[in-house]
Design an enzyme around this catalytic site. Structure first.
Site, short mmCIF file in Angstrom:
data_model
loop_
_atom_site.label_atom_id
_atom_site.label_comp_id
_atom_site.label_asym_id
_atom_site.label_seq_id
_atom_site.Cartn_x
_atom_site.Cartn_y
_atom_site.Cartn_z
N LYS A 92 0.67 -1.29 0.13
CA LYS A 92 0.14 -0.05 0.08
C LYS A 92 0.98 1.31 0.04
CE LYS A 92 -4.11 -1.85 0.09
NZ LYS A 92 -5.33 -1.53 -1.03
N GLU A 114 -9.67 5.93 3.08
CA GLU A 114 -10.68 4.77 3.68
C GLU A 114 -9.74 3.62 3.88
OE1 GLU A 114 -10.01 5.37 0.35
OE2 GLU A 114 -9.36 3.42 -0.11
N SER A 384 1.59 -9.96 -1.05
CA SER A 384 1.44 -8.37 -0.75
C SER A 384 1.41 -7.82 0.50
CB SER A 384 0.03 -8.12 -1.49
OG SER A 384 -0.96 -9.03 -0.73
#
Lengths: 402, 264
Positions: A92, A114, A384
């Site tokens: 991210k 969010e 990830s």
């Protein structure tokens, strides 16, 4: 061969994508689009971004040959792209740094985000702290409960976490609430969307910032084994880590691209979050600013989704994935909660890596595939994120008191 | 002439402004919706704006979102909303009805099916919050084909060039969103809105309605001084929420009367 060049200038991937927003957001999106076009190829901006990725995030993230796991399965060789080793523990941050640097250039002192699993919230709070920006994160109250460690991390980093009580109290409702904040505070606020969804230019911009994963992987695979993998596997909620590793491979022939959605209790039960895989209760529609596949009822209302992993618990999917599915460049499959949990434990014990529950879906499918493939074939899994944030969920499922 | 056009023409001839109250279809229960619509007309509403319940009303504040959730408990989807309009038309064939909602219920039904059914039910106009003109060419064409008006929003941040683009696609009236925010979120700044409406008038002959922050009769009065229509949404929906089944009709009747008196 014609090179892949999507989206069009208004953000369409075929019939998908676009900019379906209320008039109150149009000017803000136009401003963002113009500014992103201005800096997208700007050498100074890109140098600053690259510097942060190297010195703040710790890129490039390594690729690791999971030999013991591969041996245990007894088929294809599994390689892992270690996004879990990034600062903040997931992919991210690649995107939040890009968008926050853009926010800074646009003179916006306040960022909002969010978050579902909390990884995007943490990554946003992190870069906001580093750049001295005010940060507000919207998170469904259900997710606040199941991702408590990440909520605490965001608070430590100085962010305000707002629990969202409306609707299903998960990621989609957090997104609704962030949009509402944005329309209200449009002049001083930059909305850092965490996935490849939302109105144009978000799906394209988030993808661009995440492609560093695939660009590195291509070089690293060449160095390590002298060729590209036979298949690239990644989990898909909104789909940002998958788009990041898929995109540089779209034009590479003979590399299968496989996105793994959350099948929850099983596609047939209807309790899942797999709009691309399911045929029932999933159709093309418009939500959160773009046209894509959505989990919905016959009236077009969005239905509640289910997944053990908060980060995949989303009723839509990035429009570029919808496009890649329709043109048959990528394949999409579902992995159940139970299958993901088994893969989670397997990687912990075989390789000494605790993966995120989201990532465990990709691992579970890679294991399934590997069994059917030859020993000299290669699967690259995008690892990830790391699973520290999920220890409460895992302990609860295993009836362990921490 | 469409019902909307006719309504504005008559009002103008009488030097009056349109009062457009908004309720969510099916809130608090579908059995009240048609009576609520009649009650609003009897007490001075000129056009009814009927909200289509949606699971994810991103442009709305908490009041309208709660109303949407109440209606969805009773499974009031777009098809049900159309059947309620049809029922309303049995007794009232002249008050225009505008549907306001989000794109996805229409997408799920399909443009063609929806517009045909809406026309058949007696709908006069459609305002779809997340269909900006650039993304709704096909939809606008379908509405035009069926003689229904396509109503668009203009916001405080809409630039002159874009006002022109939106105004060219719009029919019926234009809806000016009077504040930066979601429905019912703050009090509007009357002078600022007045100046913006004057700017918009330079670019269009369509009637201009103002809404999103009209919370009481006094605000309605000051907005009516320069706008062609006053849209009262969250305030009406809040009255529905705060009423019991017994007081619902009389409370809504009183509210609409107050607003009517204020703007006349």
């Amino acid at each position: 061969m014609q090179l892949y060049d999507m989206p069009d200038e208004r953000g369409h991937f075929g019939q998908f994508g676009g900019s379906f927003v209320a008039e109150t957001l149009v000017e803000a999106l136009d401003e963002l689009r113009v500014m992103y076009e201005k800096y997208r190829y700007d050498p100074e901006f890109l140098a600053e971004y690259a510097y942060d990725l190297k010195h703040f995030v710790g890129r490039p993230s390594p690729i690791y040959h999971a030999e013991r796991l591969s041996d245990k399965i007894g088929g294809a060789q599994i390689y892992l792209k270690r996004e879990d080793l990034n600062h903040t523990g997931a992919h991210k941050v690649n995107n939040t740094i890009g968008q926050a640097l853009l926010a800074k250039r646009m003179g916006k002192p306040r960022v909002i985000a969010e978050t579902g699993a909390g990884q995007h919230g943490v990554a946003t709070a992190t870069i906001a702290a580093r750049l001295g920006l005010e940060c507000v994160v919207y998170m469904g109250s259900e997710d606040v409960k199941r991702q408590a460690p990440n909520v605490f991390r965001m608070k430590l980093l100085g962010a305000t976490v707002v629990p969202v009580e409306s609707g299903s109290k998960t990621l989609k409702d957090a997104l609704n609430e962030a949009m509402r904040d944005w329309v209200t505070n449009i002049s001083n606020t930059f909305y850092i969307i965490g996935t490849v969804a939302g109105p144009h230019p978000y799906p394209m911009m988030v993808r661009d910032f995440q492609t560093v994963i695939g660009i590195e992987a291509k070089e690293q695979m060449k160095e390590m084994i002298g060729r590209q993998p036979d298949a690239v596997v990644a989990c898909v909620g909104g789909g940002s880590n998958a788009m990041g590793i898929f995109h540089p491979y779209i034009d590479v022939p003979n590399v299968r691209l496989i996105g793994v959605e959350a099948a929850g209790d099983g596609i047939e039960t209807g309790r899942h979050a797999a709009p691309l895989t399911a045929t029932k209760n999933s159709a093309v529609g418009v939500l959160h600013g773009n046209r894509t596949y959505l989990m919905q009822d016959a009236d077009g209302n969005i239905i509640d989704t289910h997944s053990v992993s908060a980060g995949l618990d989303y009723p839509g999917v990035g429009p570029e994935h919808a496009w890649l599915k329709d043109i048959e460049r990528a394949e999409y499959v579902g992995i159940t909660d139970d299958e993901a949990m088994a893969a989670f434990h397997n990687l912990c014990r075989t390789e000494g890596i605790i993966p995120a529950l989201e990532t465990s879906h990709a691992l579970a499918h890679a294991e399934k595939m590997a069994k059917t493939m030859r020993k000299d074939e290669i699967i690259l899994v995008n690892l990830s994120g790391r699973g520290d944030k999920d220890i409460n969920t895992v302990a609860k499922l295993a009836n362990i008191t921490l | 002439m469409s019902r909307i056009k006719k309504t504005f023409a008559i009002l103008k001839a009488n030097n009056k402004k349109a009062l457009i109250p908004y309720i969510i279809a099916g809130d608090p229960h579908p059995k009240f919706t048609v009576d609520l619509m009649h009650t609003m007309v009897e007490n001075g509403a000129d056009i009814i704006e009927l909200g289509v319940p949606f699971s994810d009303p991103m442009a709305d504040g908490p009041v309208i979102q709660r109303a949407s959730e109440r209606a969805l408990v009773h499974k009031v989807g777009l098809r049900k909303v159309l059947s309620l309009v049809k029922e309303f038309r049995v007794k009232d064939n002249c008050t225009p009805v505008v549907l306001m909602g989000y794109a996805n219920p229409i997408e799920a039904m399909g443009f063609g099916t929806f517009t045909t059914a809406a026309k058949g039910a007696g709908v006069d106009g459609v305002l779809t919050v997340d269909y900006p003109p650039e993304e709704s060419e096909d939809f606008i064409a379908e509405l035009n084909k069926n003689d229904m008006d396509c109503i668009f929003l203009l916001s405080p941040t809409t630039e002159a060039k874009r006002i022109d683009l939106v105004a060219k696609q719009a029919t019926g009236f234009l809806y000016y969103v009077s504040l930066k925010g979601v429905t019912g979120s703050a009090n509007l700044d009357v002078d600022e809105v007045k100046a913006r409406v004057a700017e918009i008038r330079k670019q269009t002959d369509l009637p201009i309605g103002v809404g999103f922050g009209v919370k009481d009769a006094a605000t309605a009065k000051s907005v009516a001084a320069f706008a062609d229509a006053v849209v009262v949404g969250s305030r009406t929906v809040l009255t529905v929420e705060q009423s019991s089944e017994e007081t619902l009709m009389s409370n809504i009747g009183t509210l609409i009367q107050e607003l009517r008196t204020a703007i006349d």
